[in-house]
Design an enzyme around this catalytic site. Structure first.
Site, short mmCIF file in Angstrom:
data_model
loop_
_atom_site.label_atom_id
_atom_site.label_comp_id
_atom_site.label_asym_id
_atom_site.label_seq_id
_atom_site.Cartn_x
_atom_site.Cartn_y
_atom_site.Cartn_z
N ARG A 1 1.00 -1.11 -0.06
CA ARG A 1 0.12 -0.04 -0.11
C ARG A 1 1.02 1.33 0.01
O ARG A 1 0.38 2.44 -0.47
CB ARG A 1 -0.94 -0.05 1.21
CG ARG A 1 -2.02 1.13 1.31
CD ARG A 1 -3.30 0.76 2.00
NE ARG A 1 -3.00 1.19 3.54
CZ ARG A 1 -4.00 0.76 4.24
NH1 ARG A 1 -5.25 0.07 4.08
NH2 ARG A 1 -3.66 0.75 5.58
N PRO B 1 10.37 -2.88 7.42
CA PRO B 1 9.22 -3.78 8.09
C PRO B 1 9.48 -4.06 9.63
O PRO B 1 10.78 -3.56 10.03
CB PRO B 1 9.37 -5.00 7.36
CG PRO B 1 10.85 -5.03 7.05
CD PRO B 1 11.27 -3.66 6.68
N GLY C 1 1.44 2.77 12.26
CA GLY C 1 1.63 2.32 13.72
C GLY C 1 0.86 3.15 14.84
O GLY C 1 0.01 3.72 14.61
N SER C 2 1.53 3.17 15.90
CA SER C 2 0.68 3.88 17.08
C SER C 2 0.78 5.38 16.93
O SER C 2 1.89 5.76 16.27
CB SER C 2 1.23 3.24 18.47
OG SER C 2 2.70 3.80 18.52
N THR C 3 0.00 6.03 17.49
CA THR C 3 -0.06 7.54 17.50
C THR C 3 0.99 7.79 18.42
O THR C 3 1.67 8.85 17.83
CB THR C 3 -1.50 7.85 18.00
OG1 THR C 3 -2.74 7.43 17.42
CG2 THR C 3 -1.57 9.42 18.26
N GLY D 1 4.09 7.61 16.08
CA GLY D 1 3.72 8.43 14.87
C GLY D 1 4.14 9.96 15.47
O GLY D 1 4.69 10.69 14.56
N GLU E 1 -0.57 6.73 9.26
CA GLU E 1 -1.68 5.83 9.61
C GLU E 1 -1.42 5.39 10.87
O GLU E 1 -0.70 4.55 11.15
CB GLU E 1 -1.64 4.76 8.61
CG GLU E 1 -2.01 5.13 7.04
CD GLU E 1 -3.12 6.08 6.84
OE1 GLU E 1 -4.04 6.10 7.32
OE2 GLU E 1 -3.22 6.50 5.44
N CYS F 1 -6.35 -1.93 13.07
CA CYS F 1 -6.37 -0.43 13.19
C CYS F 1 -7.81 0.01 13.35
O CYS F 1 -8.43 0.91 13.80
CB CYS F 1 -5.54 0.82 12.59
SG CYS F 1 -3.83 0.13 12.60
N SER G 1 -11.90 -1.14 3.37
CA SER G 1 -10.69 -0.84 2.93
C SER G 1 -10.55 -1.55 1.60
O SER G 1 -10.76 -2.73 1.44
CB SER G 1 -9.56 -1.32 3.91
OG SER G 1 -9.67 -2.50 4.51
C1 SIN Z 1 -5.29 -1.77 9.70
O1 SIN Z 1 -6.28 -1.25 10.01
O2 SIN Z 1 -4.18 -1.88 10.22
C2 SIN Z 1 -5.15 -2.13 8.10
C3 SIN Z 1 -6.47 -2.73 7.79
C4 SIN Z 1 -6.80 -2.64 6.14
O3 SIN Z 1 -6.11 -2.14 5.58
O4 SIN Z 1 -8.03 -3.27 6.05
#
Ligand code: SIN
Length: 455
Positions: free
Chosen positions: A154, A170, A222-224, A227, A244, A278, A419
Site C-alpha cells: 500500500r 518492516p 503504527g501507533s499514534t 507517529g 496511519e 487499526c 478498505s
Molecule cells: C489496519 O487497520 O491496520 C489495516 C487494515 C486494512 O487495511 O483493512
C-alpha cells in the site's frame, strides 16, 4: 517455509535479532540488525543515486515491472501466506486474503500513476502557467506487523509507480513476509537500489531515516505515540509525512437495524486478526431497547470462533489488564492460554472506563448503551482518534446523517469491509495525516511544480 523466497543477502552487522512464531515460540530466523550501522547511510545513498534514472522512466515502463511483481506475489500466494501465518500468527485463511489484498495495490497504483495529470492555467501576465506533477524523491516506508504484506504494497507500490525510490523498514516481528515480497519485486525487475529493505531496531533506523536530508517523504503505519515521535524527527528536514495511526472505532447499532447482520458485522470487524487491526470496531454503542438482544447475538456468534494468537506476551498482558480493570460484566471469554486470548464480550461498559478510551488491539468486544441519536454521535466523537466508524440502521437517511456528523476518515453504513486499493484509507484527528489507496494515495508521493511561460 519456502527457503528461496526468504533468502537474502543482508550485510553481516555483527548483531542479530530473532523472529519467533507467536503461536508456539519457535525460533524461525535470526536476521542482521542494521540499526545504528553504516549500512543505513549506504542504503539511503543508493536510493538517492538511483532516483534520477527511475524518475526518468515512463509510467508505462514502471507499470510493466509492477504488474510482474503483483503476478509473482499471486503466483506465490500460498507460500507467502504460510510465512505470514508462521511469523505473525495470523490465521491461514486471513493470511491468504491479505496476500491477495497486498497484491491488489500494485496494478491499481501502476495504472493510476499513468494518470498523474497536471493542469494548464490561462495566465494574466504570462502566456501560460503549467502545473506538473513530479515524484517527491526518496521515500521511507515504515510498516507494521499486523498486516505484514499489505502495508508494504500500500505504501511502496504508489511510490514506485510514480517514480520514487523506496527504502522499506518492516517490523522486527514480521520481516520474513517483507523479505519474500521484496525478493519478488526484485525478481520482477525492480532495480536493487530502487527498492531496498532495511531490518532491525526500529528506533535507531527510524531516527536515521527521519534525520536524512536525502529522504523527502516518510510513510508510517503504527501507533499514534510513535507517529508523533517520528513527525518530530521529520520536522528538522521538513519531510512530507503520511501517518496511519491508532483508532478507537465506534460501531453504532440503532434499534431499526437488522440485528442479525449487525451482530455478524460486529464479530467480523472486532475479531479480524484477533482484534489487532487499526480499523477494528473498538466500542459497540447499542441503543438501549435492543441492547440485551444484541448482546446475546454477539455472544452466540463468539462460540466456536477460531482466533489467531496475539503478537506477543506483552500484548496478552495489556489486553488482560484492560479487561480485568474494567470491572464491566463479563459475558464470555476473559482467559488467556499462552499468546492466545479467548473471544471476550463485556457488557455495561461506560465512557469512564480505560478499556473504552484505549485502542484494545485484542479480541474484546465492549458493549455500551445509548438512548438517542444525538447521544450516539456525542459518544462516537468523544475520542482523540478518528480513523474508522460503523453505523447499523434500517434507515439510510439516518445512516447518512450520522455518517456526516461523526469525525472519522472512513465510515461503513451497514458494512465493515471498508478498505480497498481503490478507496482512501486514513484518519481524522490523532489517527493520522494523509491518505493511502485511491488517487489520494498516489498524490502523497508527488510534488506540484508550477512553470510560468512568458508571452
Ligand atoms: C489496519 O487497520 O491496520 C489495516 C487494515 C486494512 O487495511 O483493512
Amino acid at each position: 517455509m519456502n527457503k528461496k523466497l526468504i533468502a537474502h543477502k543482508f550485510p553481516d552487522t555483527g548483531k542479530d535479532f530473532e523472529v519467533r512464531n507467536p503461536a508456539n515460540g519457535k525460533l524461525l530466523a535470526k536476521l542482521p540488525d542494521m540499526g545504528g550501522t553504516k549500512f543505513i547511510t549506504q542504503t539511503i545513498d543508493n536510493a538517492d543515486s538511483a532516483f534520477a534514472e527511475w524518475k526518468a522512466k515512463t509510467a508505462w515502463e514502471r507499470a510493466e515491472i509492477l504488474h510482474k511483481w503483483s503476478d509473482l506475489i499471486l503466483a506465490h500466494k500460498q507460500e507467502i501466506a504460510k510465512i505470514m501465518h508462521s511469523e505473525s500468527g495470523k490465521l491461514m485463511s486471513e493470511s491468504i486474503a491479505e496476500v491477495e489484498y497486498a497484491a491488489s495495490f500494485i496494478p491499481w497504483s501502476a495504472e493510476e500513476a499513468k494518470r498523474s495529470y497536471g493542469e494548464i492555467i490561462p495566465m494574466r501576465n504570462a502566456a501560460r502557467g503549467i502545473v506538473a506533477k513530479e515524484p517527491i524523491g526518496v521515500v521511507a516506508a515504515i510498516t507494521p506487523w499486523n498486516f505484514p504484506a499489505a502495508m508494504i504494497t500500500r505504501k511502496t507500490a504508489p511510490a514506485l509507480a510514480v517514480g520514487c525510490t523506496v527504502i522499506c523498514k518492516p517490523p522486527q516481528a514480521t520481516p520474513l513476509t517483507a523479505i519474500a515480497i521484496h525478493n519478488l519485486g526484485l525478481q520482477a525487475g525492480l532495480p536493487e537500489a530502487v527498492f531496498q529493505l532495511v531490518l532491525g531496531d526500529s528506533g535507531a533506523i527510524g531516527e536515521a531515516l527521519c534525520a536524512s536530508k536525502k529522504i523527502r517523504k516518510l510513510s508510517f503505519t503504527g501507533s499514534t505515540e510513535i507517529g508523533k515521535k517520528l513527525m518530530e524527527q521529520c520536522a528538522s528536514t521538513m519531510k512530507k509525512v503520511t501517518m496511519e495511526l491508532g483508532g478507537n472505532a465506534p460501531f453504532i447499532v440503532f434499534d431499526d437495524a437488522n440485528l442479525e447482520k449487525a451482530a455478524s458485522g460486529a464479530v467480523s470487524s472486532r475479531f479480524r486478526n484477533s482484534g489487532q487491526t487499526c480499523i477494528c470496531a473498538n466500542r459497540f454503542l447499542v441503543q438501549e431497547n435492543i441492547y440485551d438482544e444484541f448482546a446475546k447475538l454477539v455472544v452466540r456468534k463468539c462460540k466456536n470462533l477460531e482466533l489467531a494468537p496475539l503478537i506477543n506476551e506483552k500484548a496478552v498482558q495489556k489486553v488482560d489488564a484492560l479487561v480485568k480493570n474494567s470491572k464491566a460484566d463479563l459475558l464470555c471469554g476473559g482467559k488467556s492460554n499462552g499468546n492466545f486470548y479467548e473471544p471476550t464480550v463485556l457488557k455495561n461498559v461506560t465512557a469512564k472506563m480505560e478499556i473504552y478510551n484505549e485502542e484494545i488491539f485484542g479480541p474484546v468486544l465492549t458493549l455500551v448503551k445509548f438512548k438517542t441519536e444525538a447521544e450516539a454521535v456525542k459518544l462516537a466523537n468523544g475520542t482523540p482518534y478518528g480513523l474508522a466508524g460503523y453505523i447499523y440502521t434500517g434507515d439510510l437517511q439516518k445512516g447518512w446523517r450520522v455518517a456526516e456528523q461523526i469525525e472519522f476518515g472512513m465510515v461503513g453504513i451497514n458494512e465493515t469491509a471498508i478498505s480497498a486499493a481503490h478507496s482512501p484509507f486514513g484518519g481524522y484527528k490523532e489517527s493520522g495525516i494523509g491518505r493511502e489507496g485511491a488517487h489520494y494515495g498516489i498524490e502523497e508521493y508527488l510534488e506540484t511544480k508550477f512553470i510560468s511561460i512568458a508571452k
